[in-house]
Design an enzyme around this catalytic site. Sequence first.
Site, mmCIF file in Angstrom:
data_model
loop_
_atom_site.group_PDB
_atom_site.id
_atom_site.type_symbol
_atom_site.label_atom_id
_atom_site.label_comp_id
_atom_site.label_asym_id
_atom_site.label_seq_id
_atom_site.Cartn_x
_atom_site.Cartn_y
_atom_site.Cartn_z
ATOM 1 N N HIS A 274 40.440 38.765 39.530
ATOM 2 C CA HIS A 274 40.094 37.567 38.769
ATOM 3 C C HIS A 274 39.839 37.918 37.312
ATOM 4 C CE1 HIS A 274 37.245 39.583 41.248
ATOM 5 N NE2 HIS A 274 36.510 39.620 40.176
ATOM 6 N N CYS A 275 40.228 39.127 36.911
ATOM 7 C CA CYS A 275 39.956 39.520 35.521
ATOM 8 C C CYS A 275 41.224 39.964 34.816
ATOM 9 C CB CYS A 275 38.949 40.662 35.500
ATOM 10 S SG CYS A 275 37.520 40.289 36.455
ATOM 11 N N ILE A 276 41.770 41.109 35.285
ATOM 12 C CA ILE A 276 42.850 41.751 34.523
ATOM 13 C C ILE A 276 44.071 40.853 34.352
ATOM 14 C CG2 ILE A 276 44.239 43.827 34.313
ATOM 15 C CD1 ILE A 276 41.217 44.250 34.008
ATOM 16 N N ILE A 278 44.038 37.745 34.131
ATOM 17 C CA ILE A 278 43.631 36.480 33.507
ATOM 18 C C ILE A 278 43.110 36.665 32.087
ATOM 19 C CG2 ILE A 278 41.809 34.706 33.658
ATOM 20 C CD1 ILE A 278 42.284 34.909 36.757
ATOM 21 N N ASP A 279 42.273 37.677 31.900
ATOM 22 C CA ASP A 279 41.594 37.823 30.600
ATOM 23 C C ASP A 279 42.547 37.888 29.407
ATOM 24 O OD1 ASP A 279 39.435 37.785 32.206
ATOM 25 O OD2 ASP A 279 38.934 39.898 31.999
#
Length: 456
Positions: A274-276, A278-279
């Site tokens: 949910h980070c790499i 998306i960020d």
Amino acid sequence: MSALSAQLLDRIQKRSARVGVVGLGYVGLPLVVELARSGFESVGIDLDPKKIAAINRGTSYIPDTSSAAVEALTAAGRLRATADFAVVSELDTINICVPTPLRKTKDPDMSYIVSAVQAVADHLHPGMLIVLESTTYPGTTEEVVQPILEYGGLKAGVDFFLAFSPERVDPGNKTFNTHNVPKIVGGMTPTCSELAQALYGAAIETVIPVSSPRVAEMVKLLENTFRAVNIGLVNEIALMCEKLGIDVWEVVDAAKTKPFGFMPFYPGPGLGGHCIPIDPFYLTWKAKQTGFEPRLIELAGQINSAMPHAVVEKIAQALNSQKKALNGSRVLIAGITYKRDVDDIRESPALDVMGLLHEKGAKVAYVDPFVPQLRKGDWAGGRDLASERADPKTFRSADCVAILTDHSNFDWATIITSAPLVIDTRNAIKGRHLHVHRLGSPYTIERALEPMAAVG
Ligand code: SAJ
């Protein structure tokens, strides 16, 4: 320093400040536990009644936070959870740790931040410190959070204090945790920064101030965009190595012997979590608002997004080498979470691979000890799936086993001896086996048919 801020600083230093954390996920729960552990009377605030009940009965639902820790702190009266934001009126500090996903159109979904900040603003009182931790684009704290909090007439930096401090949780990391990972803090004013440093300093080993919330927001995005771009690079190198007859895994292992100037990244079936994935889009979205075109970051995203297709192509080629069509073949996916040894399937590329295989007529099944059930809404196959048992019969019954997540508890020897064909996207299986094809390996399908050269 005003009387208001001096009073808050004193309460923080004496641990008499009452602290709250909004959003009790893999970031918020470990943080509120650390704050409680460091002596503050702490309140976790979340909308999910299941999370509230779990904490109040002394259990943890986050693998990296032990139930023993939650139980001890709740029993000591230092930790409790509630869904009622009215509690904010009794608190001195609030850390906001809510999700920042993307919308379908790949632009930031700020709805979680806005609703959490609004709920806090409804009970904001003079002398509070508010810190946003959610990963977001540079400018969010000043342009989104501050106006909502000031709406009732209180002024940031004067009547209440405001900062941004990025979370740096690496789920499943046994070495680095909330307590020992250095914490970046960017305050709206020097006083805001001093107060945020004091709060984090009570619970976290190292606190590093930067000059503004905007810098702190950008630090986090650089950290994660750095990973996404370098993973894109190594994925492109892997596909190149297949054409050049070079084993990318051997290349990376050799390159990482360089004691400076290099950091290993590894090819995979795509970018999950949910980070790499998306960020970087939070960063490119904001950059484009200024008329700047971030080409490299977007290109890396395209390369990473194309990896599931490359994996499906490799599966089809491997089946073809055994005179089997993808259509109608049974393909078993070994590991469907976004990375090893976690139970999280969010943005997992394995789900994309499964959807593509289903689209092409393959019979898709999976085995993942961390995911007993997959709901039909989680993938494009339109039906619920249950994890198969990780046993020889399961692997033997597949036409092809595709290793997409290399959980530590998979028995690779069983897979090697039972599966008729294996596609390994994580270099999980060592050594050379005629029926095992590795992503980024020169051992292309055609060569697999050549007699094995006598190993000297
Ligand atoms: N991946 C690769 N090749 C690599 C590394 C990762 O394909 O060399 C893939 C993984 O399989 C996974 C995705 O990228 O699908 C993300 O992996 P990750 O290791 O970055 O793990 P996350 O997303 O759980 O955690 C990251 C943190 N990870 C590390 O620093 C190792 C960190 O960047 C952030 O603290 C965290 O995201 C966050 O919450 O922002």
